[in-house]
Design a protein around this motif. Structure first.
Motif, PDB file in Angstrom:
ATOM      1  N   LEU A  22       0.970  -0.973  -0.014  1.00 59.98           N
ATOM      2  CA  LEU A  22       0.034  -0.077  -0.162  1.00 59.98           C
ATOM      3  C   LEU A  22       0.798   1.672   0.026  1.00 59.98           C
ATOM      4  O   LEU A  22       1.963   1.273   1.082  1.00 59.98           O
ATOM      5  CB  LEU A  22      -0.825   0.038   0.788  1.00 59.98           C
ATOM      6  CG  LEU A  22      -2.293  -1.449   1.451  1.00 59.98           C
ATOM      7  CD1 LEU A  22      -2.612  -1.246   3.105  1.00 59.98           C
ATOM      8  CD2 LEU A  22      -2.361  -1.442   0.157  1.00 59.98           C
ATOM      9  N   ARG A  23       0.217   2.397  -0.637  1.00 58.33           N
ATOM     10  CA  ARG A  23       1.571   3.383  -0.522  1.00 58.33           C
ATOM     11  C   ARG A  23       0.049   4.724  -0.908  1.00 58.33           C
ATOM     12  O   ARG A  23      -1.149   4.714  -1.127  1.00 58.33           O
ATOM     13  CB  ARG A  23       2.037   3.681  -2.120  1.00 58.33           C
ATOM     14  CG  ARG A  23       2.901   2.782  -2.219  1.00 58.33           C
ATOM     15  CD  ARG A  23       3.549   2.877  -3.605  1.00 58.33           C
ATOM     16  NE  ARG A  23       2.694   2.268  -4.614  1.00 58.33           N
ATOM     17  CZ  ARG A  23       2.548   0.815  -4.964  1.00 58.33           C
ATOM     18  NH1 ARG A  23       3.464   0.261  -4.056  1.00 58.33           N
ATOM     19  NH2 ARG A  23       1.513   0.378  -5.742  1.00 58.33           N
ATOM     20  N   PHE A  24       0.948   5.851   0.398  1.00 55.28           N
ATOM     21  CA  PHE A  24      -0.511   6.331   0.849  1.00 55.28           C
ATOM     22  C   PHE A  24       0.348   8.133  -0.009  1.00 55.28           C
ATOM     23  O   PHE A  24       1.600   7.977   0.292  1.00 55.28           O
ATOM     24  CB  PHE A  24      -0.500   6.489   2.164  1.00 55.28           C
ATOM     25  CG  PHE A  24      -0.703   5.157   2.912  1.00 55.28           C
ATOM     26  CD1 PHE A  24      -2.347   4.875   2.933  1.00 55.28           C
ATOM     27  CD2 PHE A  24      -0.231   4.317   3.339  1.00 55.28           C
ATOM     28  CE1 PHE A  24      -2.846   4.214   3.542  1.00 55.28           C
ATOM     29  CE2 PHE A  24      -1.011   2.938   3.355  1.00 55.28           C
ATOM     30  CZ  PHE A  24      -2.110   2.862   3.301  1.00 55.28           C
TER      31      PHE A  24
ATOM     32  N   VAL B 297       1.186   2.341   8.804  1.00 57.35           N
ATOM     33  CA  VAL B 297      -0.042   3.645   8.488  1.00 57.35           C
ATOM     34  C   VAL B 297      -0.723   3.175   8.526  1.00 57.35           C
ATOM     35  O   VAL B 297      -1.523   2.035   8.210  1.00 57.35           O
ATOM     36  CB  VAL B 297       0.386   3.889   7.576  1.00 57.35           C
ATOM     37  CG1 VAL B 297      -0.856   5.214   6.406  1.00 57.35           C
ATOM     38  CG2 VAL B 297       1.827   4.450   7.122  1.00 57.35           C
ATOM     39  N   GLU B 298      -2.016   4.051   9.125  1.00 60.04           N
ATOM     40  CA  GLU B 298      -3.293   3.099   9.865  1.00 60.04           C
ATOM     41  C   GLU B 298      -4.297   3.640   8.767  1.00 60.04           C
ATOM     42  O   GLU B 298      -4.456   5.454   9.623  1.00 60.04           O
ATOM     43  CB  GLU B 298      -4.293   2.779  11.216  1.00 60.04           C
ATOM     44  CG  GLU B 298      -4.942   2.555  11.418  1.00 60.04           C
ATOM     45  CD  GLU B 298      -5.287   1.831  12.892  1.00 60.04           C
ATOM     46  OE1 GLU B 298      -6.374   2.069  13.437  1.00 60.04           O
ATOM     47  OE2 GLU B 298      -4.986   2.386  13.837  1.00 60.04           O
ATOM     48  N   ALA B 299      -5.237   2.864   8.350  1.00 55.94           N
ATOM     49  CA  ALA B 299      -5.947   4.779   7.623  1.00 55.94           C
ATOM     50  C   ALA B 299      -7.143   3.519   7.780  1.00 55.94           C
ATOM     51  O   ALA B 299      -7.062   1.900   7.612  1.00 55.94           O
ATOM     52  CB  ALA B 299      -5.510   4.320   6.158  1.00 55.94           C
TER      53      ALA B 299
ATOM     54  N   PHE C  96      -3.720  -1.195   6.556  1.00 54.85           N
ATOM     55  CA  PHE C  96      -2.443  -0.910   8.017  1.00 54.85           C
ATOM     56  C   PHE C  96      -1.709  -1.510   6.380  1.00 54.85           C
ATOM     57  O   PHE C  96      -1.475  -2.472   5.352  1.00 54.85           O
ATOM     58  CB  PHE C  96      -2.103  -1.459   8.459  1.00 54.85           C
ATOM     59  CG  PHE C  96      -3.265  -2.042   9.993  1.00 54.85           C
ATOM     60  CD1 PHE C  96      -2.920  -1.297  10.962  1.00 54.85           C
ATOM     61  CD2 PHE C  96      -4.334  -2.942  10.201  1.00 54.85           C
ATOM     62  CE1 PHE C  96      -3.657  -1.467  12.107  1.00 54.85           C
ATOM     63  CE2 PHE C  96      -5.257  -2.620  11.074  1.00 54.85           C
ATOM     64  CZ  PHE C  96      -5.087  -1.632  12.029  1.00 54.85           C
ATOM     65  N   GLY C  97      -0.463  -0.137   6.555  1.00 57.90           N
ATOM     66  CA  GLY C  97       0.162  -0.081   5.204  1.00 57.90           C
ATOM     67  C   GLY C  97       1.777  -0.375   5.887  1.00 57.90           C
ATOM     68  O   GLY C  97       1.889   0.179   7.725  1.00 57.90           O
ATOM     69  N   THR C  98       2.859  -0.659   5.670  1.00 54.09           N
ATOM     70  CA  THR C  98       4.211   0.173   6.229  1.00 54.09           C
ATOM     71  C   THR C  98       5.165   1.108   5.569  1.00 54.09           C
ATOM     72  O   THR C  98       5.383   0.429   3.974  1.00 54.09           O
ATOM     73  CB  THR C  98       4.954  -1.613   6.602  1.00 54.09           C
ATOM     74  OG1 THR C  98       5.258  -2.263   5.742  1.00 54.09           O
ATOM     75  CG2 THR C  98       3.840  -2.015   7.529  1.00 54.09           C
ATOM     76  N   THR C  99       5.821   0.996   5.982  1.00 52.74           N
ATOM     77  CA  THR C  99       6.741   2.148   4.983  1.00 52.74           C
ATOM     78  C   THR C  99       7.742   2.655   5.585  1.00 52.74           C
ATOM     79  O   THR C  99       8.046   1.932   6.806  1.00 52.74           O
ATOM     80  CB  THR C  99       6.217   3.543   4.726  1.00 52.74           C
ATOM     81  OG1 THR C  99       7.224   3.853   3.686  1.00 52.74           O
ATOM     82  CG2 THR C  99       5.738   4.186   5.417  1.00 52.74           C
ATOM     83  N   THR C 100       9.677   2.231   5.024  1.00 51.39           N
ATOM     84  CA  THR C 100      10.497   2.529   5.401  1.00 51.39           C
ATOM     85  C   THR C 100      11.268   3.705   5.822  1.00 51.39           C
ATOM     86  O   THR C 100      12.206   4.436   6.377  1.00 51.39           O
ATOM     87  CB  THR C 100      11.683   1.865   5.322  1.00 51.39           C
ATOM     88  OG1 THR C 100      11.958   1.603   3.939  1.00 51.39           O
ATOM     89  CG2 THR C 100      11.211   0.034   5.472  1.00 51.39           C
ATOM     90  N   SER C 101      10.093   4.679   5.146  1.00 55.41           N
ATOM     91  CA  SER C 101      10.497   6.680   4.786  1.00 55.41           C
ATOM     92  C   SER C 101       8.913   7.261   5.983  1.00 55.41           C
ATOM     93  O   SER C 101       8.433   6.404   6.019  1.00 55.41           O
ATOM     94  CB  SER C 101      10.665   6.549   3.378  1.00 55.41           C
ATOM     95  OG  SER C 101      11.520   5.769   2.510  1.00 55.41           O
TER      96      SER C 101
END
Length: 357
Positions: free
Chosen positions: A278-280, A306-308, A316-321
């Motif tokens: 997922l990209r937000f 990231v909870e949306a 739920f998404g995850t990102t390292t940035s």
């Protein structure tokens, strides 16, 4: 030659209507580090105990090397001590009144190995596990990680053809578990010993195994390399079991803007989206996109969760940035069609997206 071959094995305990292990067939190759993975009660420990000879199969056959050690139809059952296997339990099972050296030496003494060879084997095992300085200590004077190393050294000293490990890290704290995972990898790399490892911890399996066997309700769901099991799950159970945060699942007929993901495959009953797919944000446009509200940004150290909300469910998404969105912001969530997993009513995988990226 395969180290272990399991053919159509089942185990049903007295008084139980359903088998704990059902029609299991599996091959463990020489030098494998094979993890039996699944939730509590899935049959993984029962499978390990049958390989060890601590349980007798109700049906089927088990072969170790070229020797049939269990054959339910022919009434064959080889005792555990005659199978040439090493077993490391969840509990360390150390003798409290014996020193580290004596604990490691104990099995060799029972086997009547000569004093000279016992000393050589024990010294080598102690050095391999980096516990030689503690040889004269008693278990009560050791940390949990050191006691676990003693239990492993005791097994290695016996030079088993196969090492069986039943959730050996579950009693350790997070740091020690990490250290011992690296220790197991090193031991496997340096000794080439075939290992069968039971765990319910997916990350333990992902970081240790050459192959993973995912089990549920006594049956094998998938066998493959860690990346294959994660990236190409055989069914919805495997897809949902692997991953943290877990798979985002969208059901046919549900409301919410993310339901449009299912338009990519009208034959699917449900779709799954990995959090990392997922990209937000406004700059995250893609073939499959839908509006969401950012509910929370959760830092985990080197990454963020990231909870949306899409109006009907939490995603739920995850990102390292560092996320380019803020809590409470109305924005876009996008995903590539190739990252979506589609499932039928019975949970099996079906054809991929009908939309191309």
């Amino acid at each position: 030659m395969s180290a272990i071959t399991i053919e159509r094995v089942a185990k049903t305990y007295a008084g139980s209507a359903a088998p704990s292990v059902d029609d299991l067939s599996l091959t463990v190759e020489q030098g494998d580090f094979l993890c039996l993975l699944g939730p509590s009660g899935c049959g993984k420990s029962t499978t390990l105990r049958m390989i060890a000879g601590l349980e007798m199969p109700t049906e089927g056959r088990i072969t170790i090397g070229d020797a049939v050690v269990d054959d339910a139809a022919r009434g064959i059952h080889t005792a555990a001590e005659r199978r040439g296997l090493g077993f490391v339990f969840q509990s360390y099972a150390l003798w409290p009144h014996l020193t580290v050296r004596q604990n490691v030496e104990f099995g060799l003494t029972i086997q009547k190995v000569s004093a000279r060879e016992r000393r050589e084997r024990v010294d080598h095992a102690l050095e391999t596990l980096a516990i030689a300085p503690y040889a004269d200590r008693f278990p009560a004077a050791l940390s949990g990680g050191q006691q676990q190393r003693v239990a492993i050294a005791r097994t290695l000293a016996a030079r088993p053809s196969v090492m069986l490990l039943d959730e050996p890290l579950s009693n350790l704290d997070a740091r020690l578990r990490l250290e011992m995972r690296a220790e197991f990898q090193r031991i496997h790399r340096e000794t080439g010993t075939t290992m069968v490892f039971v765990t319910h911890d997916q990350w333990e399996a992902m970081t240790l195994a050459t192959r993973i066997v995912v089990m549920n309700e006594g049956r094998v769901q998938q066998v493959g390399s860690p990346l294959d099991v994660y990236q190409d799950p055989a069914n919805r159970f495997v897809a949902e079991f692997m991953g943290s945060p877990p798979l985002n699942v969208i059901e046919r007929g549900e409301t919410g803007s993310s339901a449009r993901v299912l338009d990519a495959n009208p034959a699917a009953a449900s779709a799954g989206l990995r959090p990392e797919a997922l990209r937000f944000g406004a700059g995250a446009a893609g073939p499959l996109e839908f509006p969401v509200t950012i509910e929370a940004l959760l830092p985990t150290g080197g990454s963020w969760i990231v909870e949306a909300s899409d109006g009907a469910r939490r995603l739920f998404g995850t990102t390292t940035s560092l996320p380019a969105v803020r809590e409470g912001e109305r924005t876009t969530c996008s995903v590539s069609p190739s990252d979506a997993l589609f499932f039928s009513d019975d949970g099996s995988r079906i054809a991929e997206s009908l939309i191309t990226a």
